[in-house]
Structure formats: structure tokens, C-alpha cells
Write a protein that holds these residues in place. Structure first.
Motif, mmCIF file in Angstrom:
data_model
loop_
_atom_site.group_PDB
_atom_site.id
_atom_site.type_symbol
_atom_site.label_atom_id
_atom_site.label_comp_id
_atom_site.label_asym_id
_atom_site.label_seq_id
_atom_site.Cartn_x
_atom_site.Cartn_y
_atom_site.Cartn_z
ATOM 1 N N VAL A 34 0.849 -1.201 0.000
ATOM 2 C CA VAL A 34 0.000 0.000 0.000
ATOM 3 C C VAL A 34 0.882 1.247 0.000
ATOM 4 C CG1 VAL A 34 -1.724 1.300 1.313
ATOM 5 C CG2 VAL A 34 -1.926 -1.195 1.109
ATOM 6 N N ALA A 35 1.897 1.239 0.848
ATOM 7 C CA ALA A 35 2.807 2.390 0.927
ATOM 8 C C ALA A 35 3.547 2.592 -0.394
ATOM 9 C CB ALA A 35 3.807 2.165 2.060
ATOM 10 N N ARG A 36 3.941 1.495 -1.023
ATOM 11 C CA ARG A 36 4.681 1.579 -2.282
ATOM 12 C C ARG A 36 3.848 2.285 -3.351
ATOM 13 N NH1 ARG A 36 9.337 -1.531 -3.350
ATOM 14 N NH2 ARG A 36 9.189 -1.810 -1.104
ATOM 15 N N VAL A 37 2.563 1.939 -3.414
ATOM 16 C CA VAL A 37 1.684 2.589 -4.398
ATOM 17 C C VAL A 37 1.566 4.075 -4.054
ATOM 18 C CG1 VAL A 37 -0.700 2.703 -5.259
ATOM 19 C CG2 VAL A 37 0.443 0.490 -5.004
ATOM 20 N N GLY A 38 1.530 4.377 -2.759
ATOM 21 C CA GLY A 38 1.444 5.765 -2.301
ATOM 22 C C GLY A 38 2.599 6.629 -2.797
ATOM 23 N N GLU A 39 3.746 5.983 -3.070
ATOM 24 C CA GLU A 39 4.895 6.750 -3.566
ATOM 25 C C GLU A 39 4.643 7.313 -4.966
ATOM 26 O OE1 GLU A 39 8.534 4.462 -3.442
ATOM 27 O OE2 GLU A 39 7.995 3.642 -1.462
ATOM 28 N N PHE A 40 3.745 6.663 -5.706
ATOM 29 C CA PHE A 40 3.529 7.072 -7.101
ATOM 30 C C PHE A 40 2.171 7.729 -7.350
ATOM 31 C CE2 PHE A 40 6.614 3.632 -7.260
ATOM 32 C CZ PHE A 40 7.577 4.163 -8.099
ATOM 33 N N LEU A 41 1.190 7.340 -6.563
ATOM 34 C CA LEU A 41 -0.184 7.743 -6.867
ATOM 35 C C LEU A 41 -0.448 9.188 -6.443
ATOM 36 C CD1 LEU A 41 -2.938 6.777 -7.911
ATOM 37 C CD2 LEU A 41 -3.478 6.059 -5.577
ATOM 38 N N ARG A 42 -0.924 10.016 -7.397
ATOM 39 C CA ARG A 42 -1.334 11.395 -7.102
ATOM 40 C C ARG A 42 -2.851 11.451 -7.253
ATOM 41 N NH1 ARG A 42 2.718 11.109 -5.615
ATOM 42 N NH2 ARG A 42 4.769 11.623 -6.405
ATOM 43 N N PRO A 43 -3.603 11.272 -6.151
ATOM 44 C CA PRO A 43 -5.072 11.233 -6.275
ATOM 45 C C PRO A 43 -5.620 12.550 -6.813
ATOM 46 C CG PRO A 43 -4.374 10.424 -4.130
ATOM 47 C CD PRO A 43 -3.168 11.053 -4.762
ATOM 48 N N SER A 44 -6.654 12.436 -7.660
ATOM 49 C CA SER A 44 -7.238 13.644 -8.241
ATOM 50 C C SER A 44 -8.286 14.262 -7.327
ATOM 51 C CB SER A 44 -7.894 13.329 -9.589
ATOM 52 O OG SER A 44 -6.916 12.902 -10.481
ATOM 53 N N ILE A 95 4.710 -0.911 -14.563
ATOM 54 C CA ILE A 95 5.500 -2.071 -14.150
ATOM 55 C C ILE A 95 6.950 -1.658 -13.903
ATOM 56 C CG2 ILE A 95 6.439 -4.304 -14.925
ATOM 57 C CD1 ILE A 95 3.770 -4.835 -16.295
ATOM 58 N N GLU A 96 7.514 -0.897 -14.840
ATOM 59 C CA GLU A 96 8.920 -0.484 -14.697
ATOM 60 C C GLU A 96 9.134 0.347 -13.456
ATOM 61 O OE1 GLU A 96 10.642 1.363 -18.147
ATOM 62 O OE2 GLU A 96 10.156 -0.412 -19.361
ATOM 63 N N SER A 97 8.225 1.281 -13.200
ATOM 64 C CA SER A 97 8.440 2.161 -12.041
ATOM 65 C C SER A 97 8.383 1.348 -10.743
ATOM 66 C CB SER A 97 7.434 3.311 -12.026
ATOM 67 O OG SER A 97 6.124 2.811 -12.046
ATOM 68 N N LEU A 98 7.498 0.373 -10.681
ATOM 69 C CA LEU A 98 7.400 -0.431 -9.449
ATOM 70 C C LEU A 98 8.589 -1.385 -9.312
ATOM 71 C CD1 LEU A 98 3.558 -1.050 -9.471
ATOM 72 C CD2 LEU A 98 4.846 0.100 -7.659
ATOM 73 N N LEU A 99 9.013 -1.957 -10.432
ATOM 74 C CA LEU A 99 10.169 -2.867 -10.358
ATOM 75 C C LEU A 99 11.430 -2.101 -9.942
ATOM 76 C CD1 LEU A 99 9.735 -5.268 -13.422
ATOM 77 C CD2 LEU A 99 9.097 -5.633 -11.035
ATOM 78 N N ALA A 100 11.502 -0.829 -10.359
ATOM 79 C CA ALA A 100 12.681 -0.019 -10.013
ATOM 80 C C ALA A 100 12.780 0.185 -8.504
ATOM 81 C CB ALA A 100 12.613 1.322 -10.739
ATOM 82 N N THR A 101 11.668 0.048 -7.788
ATOM 83 C CA THR A 101 11.723 0.206 -6.327
ATOM 84 C C THR A 101 12.004 -1.129 -5.638
ATOM 85 O OG1 THR A 101 9.401 -0.249 -5.878
ATOM 86 C CG2 THR A 101 9.959 2.007 -6.488
ATOM 87 N N GLY A 102 12.237 -2.167 -6.432
ATOM 88 C CA GLY A 102 12.606 -3.450 -5.836
ATOM 89 C C GLY A 102 11.469 -4.466 -5.739
ATOM 90 N N CYS A 103 10.284 -4.130 -6.287
ATOM 91 C CA CYS A 103 9.193 -5.118 -6.269
ATOM 92 C C CYS A 103 9.607 -6.322 -7.120
ATOM 93 C CB CYS A 103 7.924 -4.532 -6.854
ATOM 94 S SG CYS A 103 7.254 -3.195 -5.882
ATOM 95 N N GLN A 104 9.082 -7.477 -6.733
ATOM 96 C CA GLN A 104 9.416 -8.681 -7.495
ATOM 97 C C GLN A 104 8.287 -8.998 -8.463
ATOM 98 O OE1 GLN A 104 10.728 -11.971 -4.734
ATOM 99 N NE2 GLN A 104 9.588 -10.609 -3.390
ATOM 100 N N LEU A 105 8.664 -9.324 -9.681
ATOM 101 C CA LEU A 105 7.663 -9.650 -10.694
ATOM 102 C C LEU A 105 7.256 -11.114 -10.555
ATOM 103 C CD1 LEU A 105 6.363 -8.199 -13.122
ATOM 104 C CD2 LEU A 105 8.130 -9.232 -14.557
ATOM 105 N N MET A 106 5.966 -11.343 -10.635
ATOM 106 C CA MET A 106 5.476 -12.732 -10.574
ATOM 107 C C MET A 106 4.441 -12.886 -11.679
ATOM 108 S SD MET A 106 3.565 -14.565 -7.390
ATOM 109 C CE MET A 106 3.672 -16.328 -7.160
ATOM 110 N N ASN A 107 4.472 -14.008 -12.419
ATOM 111 C CA ASN A 107 3.452 -14.137 -13.461
ATOM 112 C C ASN A 107 2.144 -14.676 -12.871
ATOM 113 O OD1 ASN A 107 3.324 -16.987 -13.707
ATOM 114 N ND2 ASN A 107 5.209 -16.935 -14.910
ATOM 115 N N TRP A 108 1.055 -14.342 -13.552
ATOM 116 C CA TRP A 108 -0.263 -14.630 -12.975
ATOM 117 C C TRP A 108 -0.532 -16.126 -12.854
ATOM 118 C CZ3 TRP A 108 -3.672 -17.318 -16.015
ATOM 119 C CH2 TRP A 108 -3.474 -17.264 -17.393
ATOM 120 N N GLU A 109 0.098 -16.923 -13.733
ATOM 121 C CA GLU A 109 -0.127 -18.369 -13.645
ATOM 122 C C GLU A 109 0.418 -18.901 -12.313
ATOM 123 O OE1 GLU A 109 1.209 -16.924 -16.335
ATOM 124 O OE2 GLU A 109 0.476 -17.831 -18.195
#
Ligand SMILES: Nc1nc2c(ncn2[C@@H]2O[C@H](COP(=O)(O)OP(=O)(O)O)[C@@H](O)[C@H]2O)c(=O)[nH]1
Ligand SMILES: [Mg+2]
Length: 390
Positions: A34-44, A95-109
Motif C-alpha cells: 500500500v505504501a509503495r503505491v502511495g509513492e507514485f499515486l497522485r489522487p485527483s 510495471i517499470e516504475s514499481l520494479l525499479a523500487t525493488g518489487c518482485q515480478l510474478m506471473n499470474w499463472e
């Protein structure tokens, strides 16, 4: 990747594929999501992200005031779903911006595998994302809801009570539906075979209802395979138009001809298309024998009176006016599909499941009921393997 303190960084799961779509959805879950998304999200609006409750939808921009438009929603636990425009660029930016903060990519399968209650549920969820028709989706949805699982549980119960004969019967019954089930996702394949100029391409177009394949009056126009997917009676069918298969092929057509024969050998159904105004040829007799699952089509029925010849039973069509094509479609379905499940009926729907059922069947035949039950429990019901002697 680990964070300080040994905590894992959030996992990013792109839920919708990397194709073109109206919307793309991503899921971010795990510690600090939740905090990670907060770093990017600018609510309107006036709703601030940090004060959001589970289920609130927040519209805003990603990264900057004029960044990508997104809608974010907090889910239970430390998880967020983010939706953005479906174009490849928007999705990749997030995706790129979140991965740049160290998030791990996982495929949906993999994510589905991890979250499903058992391997059947995982396979059904996966399969449902690839269902091409409503009918297929309904059968798979029944399996997601437990139809196949319950059938497997009943077999295991029979074995537990020493009722191996009943278990075998139930297994046979399930396996009888496996061929049908294995086609749900891949679809059925119908290959048109016949001499050049008999009307194969015209017939394919008539079935599809649009001009897909090239029709010319000279023989041998269709040199390569032309495949088109459609639905017949709600079941996905791939129709394959082959090269004009001629007995004395020109070099250029020879490769196409071999390909045609190969395609037809693998087909669920071969439509042997013949020109009704001509004689039934020796080659057509040979094809009839060569391909066991064949439906004969007497095309150009409008010209049939010109020459009267002895012909085997088949469907009469006039491809150029679509006359008889309805009947042909019905015949294709009834020849291709030997069984239609009732609502909530158990159907094995992957080749892996069919293979496991056959393996269990062999164990049962060999009097190894317990091994059969273990196999079903571990591989299909997701139980942990308990006995060492299996
Ligand atoms: N009279 C008549 N002509 C047809 C019929 N079906 C196809 N044709 C014509 O036969 C020719 C060859 O058709 P085409 O579909 O290219 O045959 P293919 O080589 O087997 O693919 C074209 O001129 C078609 O318009 C039919 O049912 N009746
Ligand atoms: Mg053709």
C-alpha cells in the motif's frame, strides 16, 4: 529480493496480459504494498491514498500530475489492485516504475497456482482465461466450482472403502470424457481435403460467412494452409483449408500437398470435398480409407445432374450459394463431438489430468488401489504426499 530486516519486498503480478486491451490490471501484494503505491499515486479527488479503506477506488495519476491515469483500490491485507489504460506503453510504465523500487515480478499463472485451493482449481482458473466461447467457459466454470474435484473425491472414497470395482467404473466414466475435455481450450480442428478446384476454399468461406481464403477458378490457388477459427454450435473450431491436393502435383504444389496430408492425419475431422459434377475418383477412395474420421462433402451439387456417378453417402452443398452449409455445420458438430456434458457434470479438461487418471486406472487394474488413491490425492486434490512406500 529482500528488504532490510529480512522482510520481502512486495510482489507485482500483471493480471491482464501484454496484449492490446481497454484496461490493464496489476496487483501488488505483500509487505509495504500500500505504501509503495502511495509513492507514485497522485489522487485527483479529495480522498488521500493513505486514508483509504479496503474497497475504496481512488482515481489519480501515476508519478506526476500529468502522469498515466490510474484507478487504484486497496484489497484486504497488504494488497492493491491498479488499473490503467490497456495499451502496452501505459502498462509497461507502471510495471517499470514499481520494479525499479525493488518489487518482485510474478506471473499470474504462478500466482493462481499459489492461491488456488488445489491443482484442479488452479488449472480451471487458468483454462477459463483462455476459453473462446461461452459454452466452453460454462463447462470450465463447473469444474472451477468443484464438479471434477467431487468426482475425484468419490473415486478416492471408493478406494478407501475397498470398493475398487466402483472406483474403476468411475474412473472409466471420467476418462471417457477426457477426449472432449482436452479440446475445450485448444478447440477442434477440421481440415478440408480434396482435388484442386472442387470448392474447398469456397466452402470454408461459406462456413465462416466471410471471405477468408482465396478463391480463383484455376486449380491450385491455395498453396499454403489457411486457418480460421470460428464457433460451430458454440464450440471453438479451427478450419484448415489445404493446398489443392492433386495427384500429379506440380513442384510448387507438392510441398503444400504433403502438408495437407499431414494436417489431415492429425485432424479431429477431415472434410473430403468432392466435385459432384465429376466422377468419384480412385484418389478420393484412397483418401476415404486413409483418414478414419472423414465427412464426405459433395460440393457443386448445382452441377450434379450433368454427370451421374456413383458416390458414397455425404452432405450435398453448393458453396457459392451456401445451400446445404447449415446442414454441413450440424454434421460437422455431430461427427466431431461425441459427447456434451450436462450442467455441473465432471469433465477432465487438461491432458495432464487425463494422463493422471489413466495412471490411476493402471494402478487400480494392477490391484494397487492405495497407490491409485495417493496419486489422485496428491496430484489432483493437492494433498501432501504422506506414505513413503508409493
Ligand atoms: N457451380 C458451382 N461452382 C462452385 C461451387 N463451389 C465452388 N465453385 C467454384 O469453383 C471454383 C473453384 O473453387 P475453389 O473454392 O477455389 O476450389 P478449391 O481449389 O478446392 O479451393 C471457383 O470458381 C468457385 O466459384 C459450387 O457449389 N457450385
Ligand atoms: Mg482453394
Amino acid at each position: 529480493m529482500s528488504m532490510p530486516g529480512g522482510q520481502k519486498s512486495p510482489r507485482l503480478i500483471p493480471l491482464s496480459g501484454g496484449g492490446y486491451a481497454a484496461l490493464a490490471s496489476l496487483r501488488l501484494e505483500g509487505n509495504g504494498a500500500v505504501a509503495r503505491v502511495g509513492e507514485f499515486l497522485r489522487p485527483s479527488g479529495s480522498l488521500s491514498w493513505s486514508r483509504c479503506q479496503v474497497g475504496d477506488l481512488v482515481f489519480g495519476h501515476w508519478g506526476a500530475e500529468d502522469g498515466e491515469e490510474v484507478v487504484a483500490s486497496r484489497l484486504t491485507g497488504d494488497a492493491v489492485e491498479i488499473h490503467c489504460h490497456g495499451g502496452l506503453v501505459s502498462r509497461e510504465q507502471l510495471i517499470e516504475s514499481l520494479l525499479a523500487t525493488g518489487c518482485q515480478l510474478m506471473n499470474w499463472e504462478d500466482w493462481i497456482m499459489e492461491h488456488a485451493a488445489d491443482p484442479i482449481e488452479a488449472a480451471a482458473t487458468n483454462a477459463l482465461t483462455r476459453a473462446k466461447t461461452t459454452k466452453v467457459a460454462m463447462v470450465l466454470h463447473d469444474q472451477l466450482r468443484g464438479a471434477f474435484r467431487e468426482a475425484v473425491v468419490r473415486i478416492v472414497d471408493h478406494v478407501g472403502k475397498g470398493e475398487n470395482r466402483e472406483a474403476e467404473e468411475s474412473l472409466d466414466h471420467l476418462l471417457a470424457k477426457a477426449r472432449f475435455g482436452s479440446h475445450l481450450i485448444s478447440g477442434w480442428r477440421v481440415v478440408l481435403v480434396g482435388h484442386p478446384n472442387v470448392g474447398k476454399s469456397s466452402l470454408l468461406n461459406a462456413v465462416l460467412g466471410y471471405e477468408r481464403s482465396i478463391v480463383l477458378s484455376g486449380p491450385g490457388t491455395t498453396r499454403d494452409m489457411v486457418a480460421a477459427t470460428t464457433a460451430l454450435d458454440g464450440w471453438p473450431v479451427e478450419l484448415v483449408d489445404t493446398a489443392g491436393v492433386r495427384a500429379e502435383a506440380e513442384a510448387v504444389e507438392e510441398a503444400g500437398m504433403r502438408l495437407a496430408i499431414h494436417e489431415a492425419t492429425d485432424a479431429d475431422l477431415v472434410l473430403l470435398v468432392s466435385d459432384a459434377s465429376r466422377r468419384w475418383t480412385d484418389q478420393e477412395k484412397r483418401w476415404q480409407r486413409q483418414f478414419p474420421r472423414t465427412l464426405i462433402v459433395h460440393n457443386k451439387w448445382d452441377l450434379a445432374d450433368a454427370v451421374s456417378t456413383e458416390r458414397p453417402e455425404g452432405v450435398e452443398t453448393i458453396a457459392t450459394t451456401s445451400s446445404g452449409v447449415d446442414r454441413l455445420c450440424r454434421q460437422i458438430v455431430s461427427r466431431m463431438i461425441d459427447f456434451t456434458p450436462q450442467s455441473q457434470e465432471a469433465v477432465p479438461f487438461t491432458d495432464a489430468q487425463a494422463k493422471l487418471l489413466r495412471q490411476a486406472q493402471r494402478e487400480l487394474h494392477a490391484g494397487e488401489g492405495e497407490r491409485a488413491a495417493d496419486l489422485l490425492k496428491v496430484e489432483l486434490l493437492g494433498h501432501r504426499r504422506c506414505s513413503q512406500n508409493t
